[in-house]
Design a protein around this motif. Structure first.
Motif: not given
Length: 398
Positions: A142-171
């Motif tokens: 709907d284009g509105k801010p996630w607000g209260s709908r935003f899900p629970y995230v963990t350190m492992r979720d954050m690192v999974a995104a960082e791993i994808a970034l490393a892949d993108h950067l060729g690291v």
């Protein structure tokens, strides 16, 4: 300095037009704002470890880089930020960035992490509020801010995104992953999750698993935000300036900042002195330490977001590298590379014993390096001379 590395000694100068201006409902970076030095990686659907949603759709990771990846691909260093930090590790305050680099003392020309020699990378975590997908971001439906709908995230979720970034950067493999506090937690999580991609880690003032005491402190901070009527259950993004949850966010910051400093440092710095001429004993004035904490509450509200604070505090509570891996000791045994474990001797939030336990579990660690400081948790930033010497010596030996 405080937990994000922002200088705090100018607390008494919290005055003038800018200080009197209404606090924003949220100081989150939004699509369309000046990008500053950020680049953006579109990740699509990011799998989530714990939330029933299963995935975070339309995920974007905001990041910054300095220097260049060399031909051998062996000079990349990832710098992970603490709770209220972001990707702006090095550089001035400028359009798109509320503050200067949160680790300017560590990163930069002639510093231990030098863009002339290293390819330096840092990203705002998933759930953050400075360009990565978080509660203030637009929901893909709907284009509105996630607000209260935003899900629970963990350190492992954050690192999974960082791993994808490393892949993108060729690291393929980081020379070093380092960071203070919550950043140190992610350095440890990286080493346990994909040890083959981690050349070395240097967690600073951190822990392998949050303790009951640390969870208790953050629980009171989350409760302060949630209890603010202007939090509106997390859906406050259309509120006018001055009508957002800055009271709850400010109280959360005051609680947190108390844990970032030691009892002795507060006593020596403030004692029972008054702020200004007002007598706080029944006459409406403030003790100097009260004024100091209020300043930090208002300061955070001008550059951060209450929902993000809640979600990242919960992520810190979830941190346990041994969860589902046979316990901390078994999990840490997965990583056998070099490790530099740094602690502050007066830290009452992540005390020395947390680092000692981490050191025992890491076969590549050669003992805890101790920053001697009366300041407390923030000592890892205030005592840059000691910390820089430890990092420089360690990095040179890799």
């Amino acid at each position: 300095m405080d937990d994000d590395g922002i200088e705090t000694d100018a607390w008494a100068a919290d005055q003038g037009p800018a200080a009197d201006a209404p606090l924003p409902a949220s100081a989150a970076w939004r699509e369309g704002d000046h990008p500053g030095r950020r680049s953006f990686l579109r990740l699509g659907d990011l799998p989530l470890e714990a939330d029933p949603m299963g995935v975070l759709p339309g995920t974007t990771l905001a990041y910054e880089t300095w220097g260049e990846l060399n031909a051998a691909g062996d000079n990349a260093i990832y710098v992970a930020h603490a709770l209220t930090g972001d990707s702006h590790v090095w550089g001035p305050s400028e359009p798109g960035h509320h503050t200067g680099g949160w680790w300017n003392a560590m990163v930069g020309p002639g510093r231990p992490i030098d863009p002339a020699r290293h390819f330096v990378v840092s990203a705002n975590v998933i759930g953050g509020c400075q360009g990565s997908t978080g509660p203030a971001s637009a929901h893909p439906v709907d284009g509105k801010p996630w607000g209260s709908r935003f899900p629970y995230v963990t350190m492992r979720d954050m690192v999974a995104a960082e791993i994808a970034l490393a892949d993108h950067l060729g690291v393929d493999r980081w020379r070093l992953i380092t960071g203070p506090s919550m950043g140190g937690m992610r350095a440890i999580e990286w080493a346990v999750t994909v040890p083959e991609r981690v050349g070395a880690i240097a967690p600073v003032g951190s822990t392998a698993a949050t303790t009951a005491d640390q969870i208790a402190w953050s629980t009171s901070q989350v409760a302060a935000i949630s209890a603010d009527p202007k939090f509106r259950g997390g859906d406050y993004y259309d509120a006018a300036d001055g009508d957002g949850p800055h009271v709850g966010l400010g109280i959360a910051r005051m609680i947190a900042h108390t844990t970032y400093r030691s009892e002795g440092e507060l006593a020596d710095r403030f004692g029972r002195s008054f702020q200004g001429d007002g007598d706080p004993i029944g006459k409406g004035g403030l003790f100097a330490v009260q004024s100091y904490l209020r300043h930090h509450g208002r300061k955070l509200a001008r550059r951060f977001d209450a929902n993000t604070y809640v979600r990242l505090a919960q992520a810190i509570q979830s941190h346990d590298v041994g969860r589902g891996r046979g316990g901390v000791e078994t999990a840490l045994a997965r990583y056998t590379g070099p490790a530099l474990v740094i602690a502050v001797d007066s830290d009452r939030l992540y005390p020395l014993k947390n680092s000692q336990l981490l050191d025992l579990g890491l076969s590549g660690s050669s003992g805890v390096k101790v920053v001697h400081s009366p300041v407390g948790h923030d000592g890892f930033l205030v005592e840059s001379g000691q910390l820089n010497a430890f990092i420089a010596e360690f990095e040179a030996g890799l």
